[in-house]
Design a protein around this motif. Sequence first.
Motif, PDB file in Angstrom:
ATOM      1  N   ASN A  74       0.844  -1.201   0.000  1.00 31.46           N
ATOM      2  CA  ASN A  74       0.000   0.000   0.000  1.00 31.46           C
ATOM      3  C   ASN A  74       0.880   1.252   0.000  1.00 31.46           C
ATOM      4  O   ASN A  74       2.110   1.149   0.119  1.00 31.46           O
ATOM      5  CB  ASN A  74      -0.938  -0.001   1.224  1.00 31.46           C
ATOM      6  N   GLY A  75       0.237   2.419  -0.090  1.00 31.27           N
ATOM      7  CA  GLY A  75       0.986   3.669  -0.161  1.00 31.27           C
ATOM      8  C   GLY A  75       1.702   4.020   1.137  1.00 31.27           C
ATOM      9  O   GLY A  75       2.821   4.540   1.116  1.00 31.27           O
ATOM     10  N   LEU A  76       1.056   3.749   2.263  1.00 30.38           N
ATOM     11  CA  LEU A  76       1.708   4.034   3.547  1.00 30.38           C
ATOM     12  C   LEU A  76       2.993   3.217   3.676  1.00 30.38           C
ATOM     13  O   LEU A  76       4.047   3.747   4.031  1.00 30.38           O
ATOM     14  CB  LEU A  76       0.745   3.721   4.713  1.00 30.38           C
ATOM     15  N   GLU A 171       9.561  11.699  -2.079  1.00 27.00           N
ATOM     16  CA  GLU A 171       8.310  12.293  -2.587  1.00 27.00           C
ATOM     17  C   GLU A 171       7.111  11.427  -2.217  1.00 27.00           C
ATOM     18  O   GLU A 171       7.162  10.212  -2.359  1.00 27.00           O
ATOM     19  CB  GLU A 171       8.344  12.391  -4.111  1.00 27.00           C
ATOM     20  N   ASP A 172       6.031  12.079  -1.787  1.00 27.51           N
ATOM     21  CA  ASP A 172       4.757  11.373  -1.608  1.00 27.51           C
ATOM     22  C   ASP A 172       3.923  11.626  -2.871  1.00 27.51           C
ATOM     23  O   ASP A 172       3.397  12.729  -3.070  1.00 27.51           O
ATOM     24  CB  ASP A 172       4.030  11.878  -0.352  1.00 27.51           C
ATOM     25  N   CYS A 173       3.859  10.603  -3.716  1.00 27.93           N
ATOM     26  CA  CYS A 173       3.171  10.722  -5.018  1.00 27.93           C
ATOM     27  C   CYS A 173       1.829  10.001  -5.011  1.00 27.93           C
ATOM     28  O   CYS A 173       1.293   9.661  -6.074  1.00 27.93           O
ATOM     29  CB  CYS A 173       4.039  10.127  -6.120  1.00 27.93           C
ATOM     30  N   PHE A 195       4.132   5.669  -4.057  1.00 25.58           N
ATOM     31  CA  PHE A 195       2.840   5.781  -4.754  1.00 25.58           C
ATOM     32  C   PHE A 195       1.823   4.884  -4.055  1.00 25.58           C
ATOM     33  O   PHE A 195       2.179   3.844  -3.502  1.00 25.58           O
ATOM     34  CB  PHE A 195       2.954   5.328  -6.211  1.00 25.58           C
ATOM     35  N   SER A 196       0.545   5.267  -4.139  1.00 24.56           N
ATOM     36  CA  SER A 196      -0.542   4.440  -3.610  1.00 24.56           C
ATOM     37  C   SER A 196      -1.458   4.037  -4.759  1.00 24.56           C
ATOM     38  O   SER A 196      -1.712   4.832  -5.667  1.00 24.56           O
ATOM     39  CB  SER A 196      -1.356   5.248  -2.592  1.00 24.56           C
ATOM     40  N   PHE A 197      -1.942   2.810  -4.702  1.00 24.52           N
ATOM     41  CA  PHE A 197      -2.951   2.353  -5.671  1.00 24.52           C
ATOM     42  C   PHE A 197      -4.269   2.039  -4.969  1.00 24.52           C
ATOM     43  O   PHE A 197      -5.040   1.173  -5.399  1.00 24.52           O
ATOM     44  CB  PHE A 197      -2.441   1.128  -6.447  1.00 24.52           C
ATOM     45  N   GLY A 200      -9.455   4.572  -4.946  1.00 21.61           N
ATOM     46  CA  GLY A 200      -9.897   5.893  -5.385  1.00 21.61           C
ATOM     47  C   GLY A 200      -8.822   6.772  -5.992  1.00 21.61           C
ATOM     48  O   GLY A 200      -9.098   7.885  -6.443  1.00 21.61           O
ATOM     49  N   LYS A 201      -7.569   6.308  -6.014  1.00 22.63           N
ATOM     50  CA  LYS A 201      -6.488   7.141  -6.565  1.00 22.63           C
ATOM     51  C   LYS A 201      -6.569   7.176  -8.095  1.00 22.63           C
ATOM     52  O   LYS A 201      -7.280   6.381  -8.707  1.00 22.63           O
ATOM     53  CB  LYS A 201      -5.126   6.604  -6.099  1.00 22.63           C
ATOM     54  N   ASN A 202      -5.815   8.078  -8.732  1.00 14.27           N
ATOM     55  CA  ASN A 202      -5.876   8.191 -10.206  1.00 14.27           C
ATOM     56  C   ASN A 202      -5.568   6.854 -10.874  1.00 14.27           C
ATOM     57  O   ASN A 202      -6.142   6.529 -11.903  1.00 14.27           O
ATOM     58  CB  ASN A 202      -4.906   9.260 -10.715  1.00 14.27           C
TER      59      ASN A 202
HETATM   60  C1  LIG Z   1      -3.621   7.771  -0.122  1.00 13.89           C
HETATM   61  C2  LIG Z   1      -2.436   8.476   0.419  1.00 13.89           C
HETATM   62  C3  LIG Z   1      -1.393   7.806   1.086  1.00 13.89           C
HETATM   63  C4  LIG Z   1      -1.501   6.386   1.551  1.00 13.89           C
HETATM   64  O1  LIG Z   1      -1.813   5.445   0.628  1.00 13.89           O
HETATM   65  P1  LIG Z   1      -2.544   4.070   1.084  1.00 13.89           P
HETATM   66  O2  LIG Z   1      -2.407   3.225  -0.133  1.00 13.89           O
HETATM   67  O3  LIG Z   1      -3.922   4.395   1.443  1.00 13.89           O
HETATM   68  O4  LIG Z   1      -1.765   3.519   2.228  1.00 13.89           O
HETATM   69  C5  LIG Z   1      -0.272   8.519   1.428  1.00 13.89           C
HETATM   70  N1  LIG Z   1      -0.169   9.839   1.175  1.00 13.89           N
HETATM   71  C6  LIG Z   1      -1.148  10.534   0.573  1.00 13.89           C
HETATM   72  C7  LIG Z   1      -0.955  11.984   0.311  1.00 13.89           C
HETATM   73  C8  LIG Z   1      -2.320   9.881   0.185  1.00 13.89           C
HETATM   74  O5  LIG Z   1      -3.297  10.583  -0.407  1.00 13.89           O
END
Ligand SMILES: *Cc1c(COP(=O)(O)O)cnc(C)c1O
Length: 382
Positions: A74-76, A171-173, A195-197, A200-202
Amino acid sequence: MVKRFVDLIKTITIKTMIKFLDLHKINERYRNEIDAAIKSILDSGWYLLGKETEKFEKEFASFCGVKYAIGVANGLDALIISLKALGIEEGDEIIVPSNTYIATILAISANGATPILVEPDIDNYNIEPKNIEAAITSKTKAIMPVHLYGQACEMDPIMSIAKKYNLMVVEDCAQSHGAIYENQCVGSFGNCAGFSFYPGKNLGAMGDGGMITTNDEEIANKIRAIRNYGSFVKYENLYKGMNSRLDEIQAAILSVKLGYLQEDNEKRRKIANYYLENIKNPVIILPKISNDNEKSHVWHLFVIRCEKRDELKKYLLDNDIETSIHYPIPPHKQNAYMEWKDLVLPISEKIHNEVLSLPVSPVMTKEEIERVVKIINEYEQK
Ligand SMILES: *Cc1c(COP(=O)(O)O)cnc(C)c1O
């Protein structure tokens, strides 16, 4: 008879709710390809870190213009593992925007490091480079710019500051897949990027997923080990790693959807431009593109500001338009971070009190987009 029925249905649909985000409609467009992708994993009998993940990692690296991309859960986790791989530990200070989704800040805490909150630019909602320098101390190890709402941060000044003070950049993308700053894709500027998938992300999976990009081979290898229990060779643990792997099914689905990402980002841009040109209401502040390049924004969210935000939200809902708030409570006012309870960050607080996200999803119809504009333009603040 049938025609009359179809006409009736049409009238009904026009009156129904404009959804903030219709994920079913988004993924339905690729049903056949997604079905085939899922079936291929079922047929293969291989579910984690296999051919599909490798293929998608290569495609995503090429999309971002970087040498390496490593899939994670995940993104986190992408952010946590990035910092861990770069050696961030207790006592280190990391500079981060004060108005971001909590995940950016949690990633710093998860490594035992201290987040140092820096106020954003009120016009573009991204970290204000001028405020970064003042926050640097002898303990500062890295800057974490967040390309918030889909807009690339001012990477030139940020990278210059990083170079001047010998700081790393992560970078938080998570909201900005495909955003371009001066001919370069976000995710290719720093030492690492997450990056997060999230659906709801793009670029969204059908479950959780994330990716780390980097141009550093040594760091890429370390990340590959950390995501898999700190191990390259099964049962030999080089690092205190984690279990944060990308599923083969998610990778196969994401690989299908990556093929349509530019097209979807372009649709978002069209909607955003239509809003920017046609929303005319003195009580509404429209978002600003800080860069000359239109592609610097991929419009994950279209965020307006209004002094009486909650009233406006209710008015829109009464008129069948769903909106959302990103975000209602700033990180420094969260119970999870009591240590900041006396911290005053006026710009962040103003943003959190006034922002409202309008629907900007790539499956919106022309009629829906026009109706959003019409209803907003008719709004009268009491
Ligand atoms: C969604 C998001 C994350 C975390 O991504 P997850 O896949 O939900 O863990 C981190 N930073 C930002 C700015 C986000 O919008």
